[in-house]
Design a protein around this motif. Structure first.
Motif, PDB file in Angstrom:
ATOM      1  N   VAL A 155       0.849  -1.201   0.000  1.00 36.96           N
ATOM      2  CA  VAL A 155       0.000   0.000   0.000  1.00 36.96           C
ATOM      3  C   VAL A 155       0.876   1.239   0.000  1.00 36.96           C
ATOM      4  O   VAL A 155       1.702   1.426   0.896  1.00 36.96           O
ATOM      5  CB  VAL A 155      -0.942   0.014   1.223  1.00 36.96           C
ATOM      6  CG1 VAL A 155      -1.712   1.327   1.284  1.00 36.96           C
ATOM      7  CG2 VAL A 155      -1.910  -1.157   1.151  1.00 36.96           C
ATOM      8  N   ARG A 156       0.710   2.063  -0.995  1.00 35.11           N
ATOM      9  CA  ARG A 156       1.481   3.303  -1.090  1.00 35.11           C
ATOM     10  C   ARG A 156       0.664   4.485  -0.576  1.00 35.11           C
ATOM     11  O   ARG A 156      -0.532   4.590  -0.822  1.00 35.11           O
ATOM     12  CB  ARG A 156       1.864   3.584  -2.547  1.00 35.11           C
ATOM     13  CG  ARG A 156       2.989   2.736  -3.072  1.00 35.11           C
ATOM     14  CD  ARG A 156       3.561   3.419  -4.302  1.00 35.11           C
ATOM     15  NE  ARG A 156       4.158   2.463  -5.227  1.00 35.11           N
ATOM     16  CZ  ARG A 156       4.585   2.782  -6.433  1.00 35.11           C
ATOM     17  NH1 ARG A 156       4.455   4.023  -6.872  1.00 35.11           N
ATOM     18  NH2 ARG A 156       5.132   1.882  -7.223  1.00 35.11           N
ATOM     19  N   TRP A 232       2.888  -9.740 -16.120  1.00 36.29           N
ATOM     20  CA  TRP A 232       1.829  -9.276 -15.232  1.00 36.29           C
ATOM     21  C   TRP A 232       0.839 -10.384 -14.901  1.00 36.29           C
ATOM     22  O   TRP A 232       0.259 -10.401 -13.804  1.00 36.29           O
ATOM     23  CB  TRP A 232       1.110  -8.072 -15.837  1.00 36.29           C
ATOM     24  CG  TRP A 232       0.287  -8.330 -17.064  1.00 36.29           C
ATOM     25  CD1 TRP A 232       0.660  -8.210 -18.361  1.00 36.29           C
ATOM     26  CD2 TRP A 232      -1.091  -8.744 -17.098  1.00 36.29           C
ATOM     27  NE1 TRP A 232      -0.361  -8.520 -19.217  1.00 36.29           N
ATOM     28  CE2 TRP A 232      -1.465  -8.849 -18.469  1.00 36.29           C
ATOM     29  CE3 TRP A 232      -2.047  -9.025 -16.129  1.00 36.29           C
ATOM     30  CZ2 TRP A 232      -2.745  -9.226 -18.866  1.00 36.29           C
ATOM     31  CZ3 TRP A 232      -3.325  -9.413 -16.519  1.00 36.29           C
ATOM     32  CH2 TRP A 232      -3.665  -9.502 -17.871  1.00 36.29           C
ATOM     33  N   LYS A 233       0.646 -11.342 -15.810  1.00 35.85           N
ATOM     34  CA  LYS A 233      -0.285 -12.432 -15.538  1.00 35.85           C
ATOM     35  C   LYS A 233       0.231 -13.327 -14.414  1.00 35.85           C
ATOM     36  O   LYS A 233      -0.553 -13.831 -13.595  1.00 35.85           O
ATOM     37  CB  LYS A 233      -0.527 -13.243 -16.814  1.00 35.85           C
ATOM     38  CG  LYS A 233      -1.287 -12.471 -17.882  1.00 35.85           C
ATOM     39  CD  LYS A 233      -1.514 -13.310 -19.133  1.00 35.85           C
ATOM     40  CE  LYS A 233      -2.263 -12.507 -20.192  1.00 35.85           C
ATOM     41  NZ  LYS A 233      -2.472 -13.297 -21.444  1.00 35.85           N
ATOM     42  N   TYR A 234       1.553 -13.527 -14.362  1.00 31.05           N
ATOM     43  CA  TYR A 234       2.130 -14.297 -13.266  1.00 31.05           C
ATOM     44  C   TYR A 234       1.872 -13.595 -11.937  1.00 31.05           C
ATOM     45  O   TYR A 234       1.458 -14.219 -10.955  1.00 31.05           O
ATOM     46  CB  TYR A 234       3.638 -14.479 -13.469  1.00 31.05           C
ATOM     47  CG  TYR A 234       4.306 -15.229 -12.333  1.00 31.05           C
ATOM     48  CD1 TYR A 234       4.507 -16.599 -12.410  1.00 31.05           C
ATOM     49  CD2 TYR A 234       4.714 -14.555 -11.184  1.00 31.05           C
ATOM     50  CE1 TYR A 234       5.108 -17.300 -11.363  1.00 31.05           C
ATOM     51  CE2 TYR A 234       5.302 -15.238 -10.126  1.00 31.05           C
ATOM     52  CZ  TYR A 234       5.501 -16.606 -10.219  1.00 31.05           C
ATOM     53  OH  TYR A 234       6.073 -17.290  -9.166  1.00 31.05           O
ATOM     54  N   SER A 235       2.117 -12.279 -11.903  1.00 36.53           N
ATOM     55  CA  SER A 235       1.908 -11.520 -10.668  1.00 36.53           C
ATOM     56  C   SER A 235       0.441 -11.532 -10.252  1.00 36.53           C
ATOM     57  O   SER A 235       0.125 -11.602  -9.056  1.00 36.53           O
ATOM     58  CB  SER A 235       2.390 -10.076 -10.850  1.00 36.53           C
ATOM     59  OG  SER A 235       3.788 -10.041 -11.037  1.00 36.53           O
ATOM     60  N   PHE A 254      -1.593  -3.850  -4.547  1.00 39.46           N
ATOM     61  CA  PHE A 254      -0.740  -4.680  -5.389  1.00 39.46           C
ATOM     62  C   PHE A 254      -1.194  -4.609  -6.844  1.00 39.46           C
ATOM     63  O   PHE A 254      -0.372  -4.485  -7.759  1.00 39.46           O
ATOM     64  CB  PHE A 254      -0.777  -6.125  -4.880  1.00 39.46           C
ATOM     65  CG  PHE A 254       0.198  -7.045  -5.547  1.00 39.46           C
ATOM     66  CD1 PHE A 254       1.471  -7.216  -5.040  1.00 39.46           C
ATOM     67  CD2 PHE A 254      -0.152  -7.754  -6.686  1.00 39.46           C
ATOM     68  CE1 PHE A 254       2.381  -8.077  -5.638  1.00 39.46           C
ATOM     69  CE2 PHE A 254       0.738  -8.617  -7.309  1.00 39.46           C
ATOM     70  CZ  PHE A 254       2.020  -8.778  -6.777  1.00 39.46           C
ATOM     71  N   ILE A 255      -2.500  -4.687  -7.066  1.00 37.89           N
ATOM     72  CA  ILE A 255      -3.029  -4.599  -8.424  1.00 37.89           C
ATOM     73  C   ILE A 255      -2.741  -3.223  -9.021  1.00 37.89           C
ATOM     74  O   ILE A 255      -2.313  -3.102 -10.184  1.00 37.89           O
ATOM     75  CB  ILE A 255      -4.550  -4.856  -8.435  1.00 37.89           C
ATOM     76  CG1 ILE A 255      -4.864  -6.269  -7.938  1.00 37.89           C
ATOM     77  CG2 ILE A 255      -5.120  -4.640  -9.844  1.00 37.89           C
ATOM     78  CD1 ILE A 255      -4.409  -7.379  -8.828  1.00 37.89           C
ATOM     79  N   ALA A 256      -2.946  -2.178  -8.220  1.00 41.23           N
ATOM     80  CA  ALA A 256      -2.838  -0.810  -8.728  1.00 41.23           C
ATOM     81  C   ALA A 256      -1.422  -0.420  -9.104  1.00 41.23           C
ATOM     82  O   ALA A 256      -1.222   0.423  -9.989  1.00 41.23           O
ATOM     83  CB  ALA A 256      -3.384   0.177  -7.688  1.00 41.23           C
TER      84      ALA A 256
END
Length: 327
Positions: A155-156, A232-235, A254-256
């Motif tokens: 979280v940023r 990105w699909k792995y993440s 994480f998604i953002a």
């Protein structure tokens, strides 16, 4: 081999996984052998047949160095777990082959660990991010009391990365804990995050920090890291598989930032709305998360880097000792 007077064993076992990078791993191993804490062993796990690396390490000539060449490649997590099994020390310190330590790193971490009230302290430290634009200290802040580790990592609260992070080459942990909770070998990447999230949920584990920078993380162009592989699909699959270990706020963070960053780099615009919906459906995005998401897609990376470098000029630089061990 210098040993502990108390138990006739090394106090700390350093585990370095490597493969096909002889010059780089020699640099890392030498930084481990140059620690002010003398009662150590350094175990380099050569992950598969690699005579060139074995030969380069044999030139070091320090009896505290052990080189184990595996018969086949098993991946970084498997190599680290093998090093833990071979370790004779009470404590394990991980070092990636392309990173370095400052001389007092292990001494300072052992001091923090011995003063901890936790049965299994996991001691990290700040580190120097060495980039083509200069050296910068990360993370910019340490975890707050009672802050979920997943939120600290993902979280940023600002638009610039490096705010909260734990780097693998700063981890210092009891061998007993690693035996109870080894690294998950099915993950090629993000395995350090997954391990940290798992152990942080245990009652007798506490994440602690040496506030000073004790390691150098090399992010120069040309050094290939698994963590730099853009998939990105792995993440996305990884965060889905570990959703039970993160808070909704951390999931959307994480998604953002991490997933969207990778997808935007390859220009996969078909992922724009599905990833945004993923963050909203399963996470708890804040306004800044939505802004970060749009920033990743709409502002080119080179422009973001130039803006970040302007702000980084005002950040704290590395102590002079860093330059003394620079290659």
């Amino acid at each position: 081999m210098p040993i502990s007077k108390e138990n006739n064993q090394p106090v700390v076992s350093v585990v370095i996984p490597t493969r096909n990078r002889p010059q780089i791993v020699v640099r890392g191993a030498k930084s481990a052998l140059s620690q002010t804490l003398q009662f150590i062993e350094v175990i380099v796990i050569v992950d598969g047949p690699d005579p060139q690396t074995v030969d380069a390490l044999s030139q070091i000539g320090d009896p505290r160095l052990r080189v184990i060449e595996l018969p086949k490649n098993i991946g970084p997590s498997g190599a680290r777990n093998t090093g833990v099994k071979e370790a004779k020390g009470t404590w394990i310190a991980f070092l990636d082959d392309d990173d370095q330590w400052l001389p007092q790193k292990l001494e300072r971490q052992l001091e923090v660990a011995n003063n901890s009230n936790s049965q299994f302290p996991v001691v990290a430290s700040r580190f120097i991010s060495r980039t083509p634009k200069g050296d910068f200290i990360c993370p910019r802040r340490l975890p707050q009391t009672s802050e979920p580790l997943s939120e600290y990592l993902f979280v940023r609260n600002s638009f610039f990365k490096g705010e909260g992070c734990i780097q693998t080459s700063t981890l210092f942990v009891k061998k007993e804990l690693m035996e109870k909770m080894p690294l998950e070998e099915k993950f090629d990447r993000h395995e350090d995050w997954e391990w940290l999230l798992r152990v942080s949920a245990m009652e007798n584990v506490r994440i602690e920090f040496v506030p000073e920078a004790m390691a150098i993380w090399h992010s120069e162009m040309g050094i290939k890291r698994l963590s730099n592989v853009n998939d990105w699909k792995y993440s996305l699959d990884w965060i889905r598989s570990t959703r039970n270990l993160v808070t909704p706020k951390a999931y959307s963070g994480f998604i953002a930032t991490i997933v969207s960053h990778s997808a935007s780099l390859v220009g996969d615009w078909k992922a724009f709305f599905p990833l945004l919906w993923e963050a909203i459906r399963w996470g708890k995005p804040r306004p800044i998360d939505i802004c970060l998401y749009l920033t990743m897609w709409l502002i080119p990376q080179d422009l973001r880097q130039r803006i970040r470098s302007v702000f980084n000029k005002n950040s704290k630089k590395q102590p002079a000792v860093l330059k003394e061990i620079s290659p």
